[in-house]
Write a protein that holds these residues in place. Structure first.
Motif, short mmCIF file in Angstrom:
data_model
loop_
_atom_site.label_atom_id
_atom_site.label_comp_id
_atom_site.label_asym_id
_atom_site.label_seq_id
_atom_site.Cartn_x
_atom_site.Cartn_y
_atom_site.Cartn_z
N ALA A 192 -2.41 11.22 -8.03
CA ALA A 192 -1.31 11.21 -8.61
C ALA A 192 -0.15 10.55 -8.00
N THR A 193 0.07 11.07 -6.78
CA THR A 193 1.08 10.49 -5.81
C THR A 193 0.92 9.30 -4.90
N LEU A 194 -0.60 9.38 -4.40
CA LEU A 194 -0.73 8.33 -3.67
C LEU A 194 -1.06 7.03 -4.35
N THR A 195 -1.49 6.78 -5.30
CA THR A 195 -1.98 5.46 -5.87
C THR A 195 -0.55 4.88 -6.31
N PRO A 196 0.47 5.59 -6.94
CA PRO A 196 1.75 4.75 -6.97
C PRO A 196 2.26 4.32 -5.86
N LEU A 197 2.04 4.99 -4.47
CA LEU A 197 2.53 4.62 -3.40
C LEU A 197 1.75 3.21 -2.82
N ILE A 198 0.62 3.32 -3.26
CA ILE A 198 -0.15 1.91 -2.71
C ILE A 198 0.19 0.92 -3.63
N LYS A 199 0.57 1.08 -4.73
CA LYS A 199 0.79 0.23 -5.85
C LYS A 199 2.19 -0.55 -5.53
N ARG A 200 3.07 0.23 -5.10
CA ARG A 200 4.23 -0.32 -4.72
C ARG A 200 4.18 -0.87 -3.34
N ARG A 201 3.41 -0.39 -2.50
CA ARG A 201 3.34 -1.27 -1.33
C ARG A 201 2.63 -2.54 -1.30
N LEU A 202 1.74 -2.52 -2.16
CA LEU A 202 0.98 -3.85 -2.45
C LEU A 202 1.81 -4.81 -3.08
N ASP A 203 2.92 -4.46 -3.96
CA ASP A 203 3.69 -5.30 -4.68
C ASP A 203 4.69 -6.00 -3.70
N ASP A 204 4.72 -5.80 -2.48
CA ASP A 204 5.54 -6.25 -1.31
C ASP A 204 4.88 -7.21 -0.62
N LEU A 205 3.47 -7.53 -0.99
CA LEU A 205 2.53 -8.11 -0.20
C LEU A 205 2.30 -9.47 -0.94
N ALA A 206 1.65 -10.48 -0.42
CA ALA A 206 1.35 -11.82 -0.94
C ALA A 206 -0.09 -11.27 -1.25
N SER A 207 -0.87 -12.19 -2.17
CA SER A 207 -2.04 -12.34 -2.50
C SER A 207 -2.85 -12.72 -1.39
N GLY A 208 -3.99 -11.95 -1.06
CA GLY A 208 -4.87 -12.12 0.21
C GLY A 208 -4.30 -11.40 1.37
N GLN A 209 -3.29 -10.63 1.58
CA GLN A 209 -2.78 -9.99 2.39
C GLN A 209 -3.41 -8.55 2.62
N VAL A 210 -3.67 -7.58 3.67
CA VAL A 210 -4.41 -6.45 3.69
C VAL A 210 -3.13 -5.49 3.90
N LEU A 211 -3.44 -4.41 2.96
CA LEU A 211 -2.68 -3.12 3.36
C LEU A 211 -3.57 -1.99 4.00
N GLU A 212 -2.98 -1.50 4.93
CA GLU A 212 -3.97 -0.26 5.49
C GLU A 212 -3.32 0.87 4.97
N ILE A 213 -3.99 1.89 4.50
CA ILE A 213 -3.62 3.03 4.05
C ILE A 213 -4.22 4.23 5.16
N ARG A 214 -3.27 5.10 5.72
CA ARG A 214 -3.82 6.14 6.39
C ARG A 214 -3.46 7.34 5.76
N THR A 215 -4.19 8.15 5.66
CA THR A 215 -3.97 9.69 4.88
C THR A 215 -4.99 10.65 5.54
N ASP A 216 -4.77 12.05 5.41
CA ASP A 216 -5.52 12.90 5.62
C ASP A 216 -5.72 13.74 4.60
N ASP A 217 -5.82 13.30 3.34
CA ASP A 217 -6.24 13.80 2.03
C ASP A 217 -7.48 13.46 1.80
N GLN A 218 -8.43 14.62 1.97
CA GLN A 218 -9.78 14.41 1.97
C GLN A 218 -10.35 13.80 0.57
N SER A 219 -9.60 14.04 -0.50
CA SER A 219 -9.85 13.62 -1.85
C SER A 219 -9.72 12.02 -2.08
N ALA A 220 -9.00 11.54 -1.22
CA ALA A 220 -8.86 10.09 -1.22
C ALA A 220 -9.93 9.30 -1.08
N ARG A 221 -10.99 9.91 -0.36
CA ARG A 221 -12.54 9.29 -0.17
C ARG A 221 -12.71 8.79 -1.46
#
Length: 85
Positions: free
Chosen positions: A25-54
Motif C-alpha cells: 500500500a505504501t511501496l507501490t505508490p513510491l515505485i510509481k512516483r520514482r518511475l515517473d521521473d525516468l524515461a522509457s527503458g531506464q531501470v529503477l532499483e528498489i531496495r527493501t527489507d519488507d519480505q512481503s515485497a517478494r
C-alpha cells in the motif's frame, strides 16, 4: 552478476531509510512516483527489507506493465530491478 542491468535510479525503501513496513500500500505508490521521473527503458532499483515485497512487487509489475528484470536477495535485503515501459 551477468545480465543484471545497471540501474539508472535507486529507491531506498528500507527500515533504515525510514520506510519501516513499506508494504504494498505504501511501496507501490513510491515505485510509481520514482518511475515517473525516468524515461522509457531506464531501470529503477528498489531496495527493501519488507519480505512481503517478494510477492507484491512482481504482482505490481505484471499489473502495471513495467518489466521486472531481476530480483536479488542479499540476507534480509531484497533488490528489484524494474525497467520502465
Amino acid at each position: 552478476m551477468a545480465n543484471v542491468p545497471t540501474p539508472d535510479a535507486v529507491l531506498e525503501a528500507t527500515e533504515a531509510a525510514g520506510y519501516e513496513g513499506a508494504i504494498c500500500a505504501t511501496l507501490t505508490p513510491l515505485i510509481k512516483r520514482r518511475l515517473d521521473d525516468l524515461a522509457s527503458g531506464q531501470v529503477l532499483e528498489i531496495r527493501t527489507d519488507d519480505q512481503s515485497a517478494r510477492l507484491d512487487v512482481p504482482s505490481w509489475c505484471r499489473l502495471s506493465g513495467n518489466p521486472l528484470v531481476a530480483t536479488l536477495e542479499e540476507g534480509p535485503l531484497i533488490r528489484f530491478l524494474i525497467r520502465k515501459k
